[in-house]
Design an enzyme around this catalytic site. Structure first.
Site, PDB file in Angstrom:
ATOM      1  N   LYS A   3       0.826  -1.208   0.000  1.00  0.00           N
ATOM      2  CA  LYS A   3       0.000   0.000   0.000  1.00  0.00           C
ATOM      3  C   LYS A   3       0.860   1.257   0.000  1.00  0.00           C
ATOM      4  O   LYS A   3       0.602   2.194  -0.760  1.00  0.00           O
ATOM      5  CB  LYS A   3      -0.936   0.019   1.208  1.00  0.00           C
ATOM      6  CG  LYS A   3      -1.932   1.180   1.167  1.00  0.00           C
ATOM      7  CD  LYS A   3      -2.612   1.416   2.489  1.00  0.00           C
ATOM      8  CE  LYS A   3      -1.734   2.231   3.412  1.00  0.00           C
ATOM      9  NZ  LYS A   3      -2.436   2.718   4.622  1.00  0.00           N
ATOM     10  N   HIS A  45     -10.544   1.877   4.229  1.00  0.00           N
ATOM     11  CA  HIS A  45     -11.843   2.275   3.691  1.00  0.00           C
ATOM     12  C   HIS A  45     -12.169   1.484   2.424  1.00  0.00           C
ATOM     13  O   HIS A  45     -13.263   0.934   2.270  1.00  0.00           O
ATOM     14  CB  HIS A  45     -11.863   3.774   3.375  1.00  0.00           C
ATOM     15  CG  HIS A  45     -11.710   4.661   4.563  1.00  0.00           C
ATOM     16  ND1 HIS A  45     -12.667   4.757   5.551  1.00  0.00           N
ATOM     17  CD2 HIS A  45     -10.711   5.492   4.935  1.00  0.00           C
ATOM     18  CE1 HIS A  45     -12.269   5.618   6.472  1.00  0.00           C
ATOM     19  NE2 HIS A  45     -11.085   6.073   6.120  1.00  0.00           N
TER      20      HIS A  45
END
Length: 246
Positions: free
Chosen positions: A137, A157
């Site tokens: 990420k 999210h």
């Protein structure tokens, strides 16, 4: 909660619809010009578990306190932690930053990542994640923002939303979801979708008490159908006395 994802073709269509709906709701996010990769990487490390405001304060303090990346690499961890304290987790983040800088200097002979602008996506991601303190990420965010690459980072999210929509299985980890979702993202729209999903996850599809009746995607959302007792056998949604347009 959905436990299995749909077929690849169905998931690809669903993501395209998601991309278009979020564009209509949130608009086209602006992209910055290509920027310094090492700056972007450190900012990304500082952003973990804090706000953008606190990240920016910590980064400015870091650059104000130390004259160069070499000075930061050679500084005591306690001094770094003090400089970035506004971002929280000072000791942990200071250690990661200093360890990466020392690793990069040993590997490349200098503290610079600009060579990655000229490498492939796969090479750039592999290079950054060679260091144990940099996950997929972090690498994706850095390269998407600083190198304007068509990469799609998965944060908490986005991971939550993709599970609720049935695009990925609930057993798919955030790390694994990068490779699963990459071929499903509309070409050239990864940055747009990423930024709009962040807005969507913070305002509508929240971790607790999601605002499902305000969601443009509820009719294609297994999570909504599973948690709404008013759905009909045919899949249409009945919202008590008030009809809400999708």
């Amino acid at each position: 909660m959905p436990t299995r994802a749909a077929s690849r073709a169905t998931r690809k269509r669903k993501i395209l619809k998601l991309t278009d709906r979020l564009l209509s709701r949130f608009g086209k996010p602006k992209r910055t010009k290509r920027s310094n990769l090492l700056d972007s990487l450190v900012e990304t490390l500082l952003s973990q578990s804090t706000t953008d405001h606190n990240r920016d304060m910590a980064f400015e303090s870091l650059k104000r306190t130390f004259a160069s990346w070499d000075e930061i690499a050679d500084a005591p961890q306690e001094s770094l932690a003090q400089a970035i304290r506004s971002a929280g987790l000072g000791n942990q983040k200071a250690g990661r930053i200093r360890d990466f800088l020392r690793w990069l200097r040993a590997d490349r002979g200098q503290l610079c990542l600009e060579f990655l602008h000229h490498e492939s996506d796969d090479f750039a991601v592999r290079y950054l994640t060679r260091h144990k303190g940099i996950g997929v990420k972090t690498a994706y965010v850095t390269l998407m923002l600083a190198s304007n690459r068509d990469l799609f980072p998965i944060d908490v999210h986005i991971h939550r939303i993709m599970i609720r929509l049935g695009v990925i299985s609930g057993k798919t980890t955030p790390e694994k979801s990068h490779s699963v979702l990459a071929p499903l993202i509309p070409k050239g729209r990864a940055h747009e979708l990423h930024m709009n999903m962040l807005s969507f996850g913070r305002t509508i599809c929240t971790a607790r008490n999601p605002k499902c009746t305000e969601c443009d995607l509820r009719r294609m959302c297994p999570y909504y159908k599973d948690t709404n007792p008013g759905k009909s056998k045919g899949g249409e949604i009945h919202l008590s006395q008030k009809q809400i347009s999708p």
